[in-house]
Design a protein around this motif. Sequence first.
Motif, PDB file in Angstrom:
ATOM      1  N   THR A   1       0.848  -1.192   0.000  1.00 14.53           N
ATOM      2  CA  THR A   1       0.000   0.000   0.000  1.00 14.53           C
ATOM      3  C   THR A   1       0.879   1.235   0.000  1.00 14.53           C
ATOM      4  N   LEU A   2       0.486   2.254  -0.752  1.00 14.28           N
ATOM      5  CA  LEU A   2       1.179   3.539  -0.761  1.00 14.28           C
ATOM      6  C   LEU A   2       0.199   4.589  -0.264  1.00 14.28           C
ATOM      7  N   THR A   3       0.512   5.232   0.851  1.00 17.92           N
ATOM      8  CA  THR A   3      -0.434   6.154   1.466  1.00 17.92           C
ATOM      9  C   THR A   3       0.337   7.204   2.271  1.00 17.92           C
ATOM     10  N   PHE A   4      -0.372   8.206   2.782  1.00 21.79           N
ATOM     11  CA  PHE A   4       0.295   9.175   3.648  1.00 21.79           C
ATOM     12  C   PHE A   4       0.448   8.586   5.049  1.00 21.79           C
ATOM     13  N   GLY A   5       1.430   9.097   5.770  1.00 23.54           N
ATOM     14  CA  GLY A   5       1.658   8.691   7.149  1.00 23.54           C
ATOM     15  C   GLY A   5       2.329   9.809   7.909  1.00 23.54           C
ATOM     16  N   GLY A   6       2.993   9.452   8.991  1.00 23.74           N
ATOM     17  CA  GLY A   6       3.615  10.443   9.859  1.00 23.74           C
ATOM     18  C   GLY A   6       2.752  10.668  11.091  1.00 23.74           C
ATOM     19  N   PRO A   7       3.372  10.910  12.246  1.00 19.41           N
ATOM     20  CA  PRO A   7       2.600  11.052  13.485  1.00 19.41           C
ATOM     21  C   PRO A   7       1.526  12.122  13.440  1.00 19.41           C
ATOM     22  N   ALA A   8       1.886  13.326  12.988  1.00 15.02           N
ATOM     23  CA  ALA A   8       0.908  14.416  12.979  1.00 15.02           C
ATOM     24  C   ALA A   8      -0.200  14.164  11.965  1.00 15.02           C
ATOM     25  N   ALA A   9       0.158  13.672  10.772  1.00 21.72           N
ATOM     26  CA  ALA A   9      -0.840  13.424   9.733  1.00 21.72           C
ATOM     27  C   ALA A   9      -1.808  12.324  10.139  1.00 21.72           C
ATOM     28  N   ASN A  10      -1.284  11.224  10.677  1.00 18.18           N
ATOM     29  CA  ASN A  10      -2.159  10.148  11.139  1.00 18.18           C
ATOM     30  C   ASN A  10      -3.047  10.597  12.289  1.00 18.18           C
TER      31      ASN A  10
ATOM     32  N   VAL B   1       0.787  -0.593  12.675  1.00 18.73           N
ATOM     33  CA  VAL B   1       1.230   0.656  12.044  1.00 18.73           C
ATOM     34  C   VAL B   1       0.322   1.813  12.480  1.00 18.73           C
ATOM     35  N   GLY B   2       0.926   2.841  13.031  1.00 15.03           N
ATOM     36  CA  GLY B   2       0.176   4.046  13.376  1.00 15.03           C
ATOM     37  C   GLY B   2      -0.695   3.939  14.607  1.00 15.03           C
ATOM     38  N   ALA B   3      -0.616   2.844  15.368  1.00 18.42           N
ATOM     39  CA  ALA B   3      -1.499   2.709  16.535  1.00 18.42           C
ATOM     40  C   ALA B   3      -1.244   3.813  17.560  1.00 18.42           C
ATOM     41  N   GLY B   4       0.031   4.167  17.749  1.00 19.71           N
ATOM     42  CA  GLY B   4       0.327   5.269  18.662  1.00 19.71           C
ATOM     43  C   GLY B   4      -0.205   6.588  18.161  1.00 19.71           C
ATOM     44  N   ASP B   5      -0.130   6.806  16.854  1.00 13.72           N
ATOM     45  CA  ASP B   5      -0.670   8.036  16.267  1.00 13.72           C
ATOM     46  C   ASP B   5      -2.182   8.107  16.454  1.00 13.72           C
ATOM     47  N   VAL B   6      -2.837   6.959  16.325  1.00 13.11           N
ATOM     48  CA  VAL B   6      -4.284   6.892  16.546  1.00 13.11           C
ATOM     49  C   VAL B   6      -4.602   7.251  18.000  1.00 13.11           C
TER      50      VAL B   6
END
Length: 352
Positions: A64-73, A300-305
């Motif tokens: 998958t190709l998508t946006f990420g990053g702590p602030a964005a997520n 992936v991204g659970a902390g950002d969530v």
Amino acid sequence: MTGPRSPEVLSAHAQPAGVGRDGVAGVDRRSHVVLCCGLTTVDAIQEVDGIPGPNEKVVARSATLTFGGPAANAAATAVAVGAHARLVTAIGSGPVADLALAGLADAGVEVVDLARGTGAAPAVSTVLVTASTGERAVVSVNATRSGALAAVPTDVLDGVDVVLVDGHHLETAIEVSRAARAGGVLVVLDDGSWKPGMERLLALVDQAIVSADFRVPVGVVPADVPASDVPATGSPAADIASGATVDGERLLRQVAAFGPRVVARSDGAGPILVLDSRTPAEVRSVTVPADPSRTVVDTVGAGDVLHGAYAAFLAGELAASDPVDVLARAAQVASESVHFRGARGWVPGYRS
């Protein structure tokens, strides 16, 4: 907060107030506004049976190709649970930037891109998810190549209830946090690891959520602690100066010594520890819910969530909120997210 070059503000469409796929309740009103400030990446996520070793090639199960990053997520999560999210970040121009911007628009995030028109491109991260465990390995340049950014627009805090900074783009985070504090807006820090200059940002935040891997570098002490006093104080600053090994509770007190009134420490599926200077000094604990009958698909991204949901729920309650109660609600959302692929697989209507 003005500058010679005005960044482009990209207003995205709003999505319906969110409820998670398994009935995770959102905030009550979309009028609550969260401003997230920090890193946006483009993530190449591949699911594999195992992480390859030196000179080894593996075939991915999916990509998958998508946006990420702590602030964005975190911003996308805030929208998903029913808040309005504004993202101050650096994305830039070109096909890769367009992919990130399109994904953020689809997620309903309002973007303030401080790198628009500069020729810069967003950071790219490679994420390998182990199929059997959902654990991830990440390689990224983060914000190390973003260069100088435009000044933050003067109206960026209009209507904002809570600011969430992730420690990337440090000078911008400091600028936003200082203005928020001057305007009486609550500032929350999400930080997985110490970054140079972090002591300057910690002095401006009201609440900090750090990871279990977070460590204060030896010798870095709060600005108001004279170096000559540190060895004799027996304080959290003395722990840092001596390089003492710290457990979770002592880490909370170390971070609190830099200024935040509330400090929390997350540890994946383990309990979240919380120190709140406004209540009795004992450290409290938040249990992260788990359902053994369900498979962990992707962390992936659970902390950002967790951080995005926390900021959104906090925006809906503000002074009336107990951080332990708000973190418990946010942990429910984060726990739900790991049963789906990606940081947004749990969101109704999400298209990967």
